[in-house]
Design an enzyme around this catalytic site. Structure first.
Site, PDB file in Angstrom:
ATOM      1  N   GLY A 230      40.378  42.363  43.177  1.00  0.00           N
ATOM      2  CA  GLY A 230      40.164  42.876  41.831  1.00  0.00           C
ATOM      3  C   GLY A 230      41.454  43.215  41.111  1.00  0.00           C
ATOM      4  O   GLY A 230      41.431  43.657  39.962  1.00  0.00           O
ATOM      5  N   CYS A 231      42.588  43.003  41.751  1.00  0.00           N
ATOM      6  CA  CYS A 231      43.886  43.362  41.194  1.00  0.00           C
ATOM      7  C   CYS A 231      44.608  42.107  40.717  1.00  0.00           C
ATOM      8  O   CYS A 231      44.821  41.167  41.497  1.00  0.00           O
ATOM      9  CB  CYS A 231      44.714  44.079  42.250  1.00  0.00           C
ATOM     10  SG  CYS A 231      46.419  44.407  41.768  1.00  0.00           S
ATOM     11  N   THR A 232      45.023  42.104  39.474  1.00  0.00           N
ATOM     12  CA  THR A 232      45.696  40.950  38.893  1.00  0.00           C
ATOM     13  C   THR A 232      46.982  40.611  39.646  1.00  0.00           C
ATOM     14  O   THR A 232      47.230  39.450  39.968  1.00  0.00           O
ATOM     15  CB  THR A 232      46.017  41.215  37.410  1.00  0.00           C
ATOM     16  OG1 THR A 232      44.794  41.476  36.729  1.00  0.00           O
ATOM     17  CG2 THR A 232      46.700  40.032  36.769  1.00  0.00           C
TER      18      THR A 232
ATOM     19  N   ASN B  79      43.851  42.843  47.254  1.00  0.00           N
ATOM     20  CA  ASN B  79      42.736  43.426  46.506  1.00  0.00           C
ATOM     21  C   ASN B  79      42.305  42.360  45.502  1.00  0.00           C
ATOM     22  O   ASN B  79      43.014  42.128  44.520  1.00  0.00           O
ATOM     23  CB  ASN B  79      43.177  44.703  45.781  1.00  0.00           C
ATOM     24  CG  ASN B  79      42.100  45.293  44.908  1.00  0.00           C
ATOM     25  OD1 ASN B  79      41.023  44.740  44.737  1.00  0.00           O
ATOM     26  ND2 ASN B  79      42.390  46.443  44.330  1.00  0.00           N
TER      27      ASN B  79
ATOM     28  N   LYS C 191      46.206  39.074  43.012  1.00  0.00           N
ATOM     29  CA  LYS C 191      45.745  37.686  42.855  1.00  0.00           C
ATOM     30  C   LYS C 191      46.916  36.767  42.533  1.00  0.00           C
ATOM     31  O   LYS C 191      47.000  35.653  43.057  1.00  0.00           O
ATOM     32  CB  LYS C 191      44.671  37.583  41.763  1.00  0.00           C
ATOM     33  CG  LYS C 191      43.349  38.205  42.176  1.00  0.00           C
ATOM     34  CD  LYS C 191      42.252  37.894  41.183  1.00  0.00           C
ATOM     35  CE  LYS C 191      42.307  38.832  40.015  1.00  0.00           C
ATOM     36  NZ  LYS C 191      41.132  38.754  39.145  1.00  0.00           N
TER      37      LYS C 191
END
Length: 80
Positions: free
Chosen positions: A10-12, A8, A15
């Site tokens: 958008g997920c820290t 994802n 990433k």
């Protein structure tokens, strides 16, 4: 070795995991799971490979988890 990451962007944490893999010289196959939603059978296979049960891949801090009362220990992996 083939490495697949259900990612994802958008997920820290997602990433960070992708960055960690790449820093180790691993170029994983990236599947954005919010775009390419895994089937029930694929999720079941992932749970089987991980060997920790379905709870290991559930985001228990999400509203749906609480709304559906998924914390109940009596729920099966297939239900989850």
């Amino acid at each position: 070795m083939e490495v697949v990451i259900y990612h994802n962007p958008g997920c820290t944490k997602s990433k960070q995991t992708l960055e960690l893999l790449k820093n180790k010289g691993i170029e994983p196959i990236i599947i954005e799971y919010l775009v390419n939603i895994p089937t029930f059978d694929r999720l079941k296979k992932i749970v089987e490979i991980l060997g920790n049960g379905a709870r290991a891949i559930i985001r228990d801090n999400e509203g749906a988890y609480k709304e559906k009362k998924l914390s109940r220990k009596s729920l099966s992996d297939d239900y989850l």
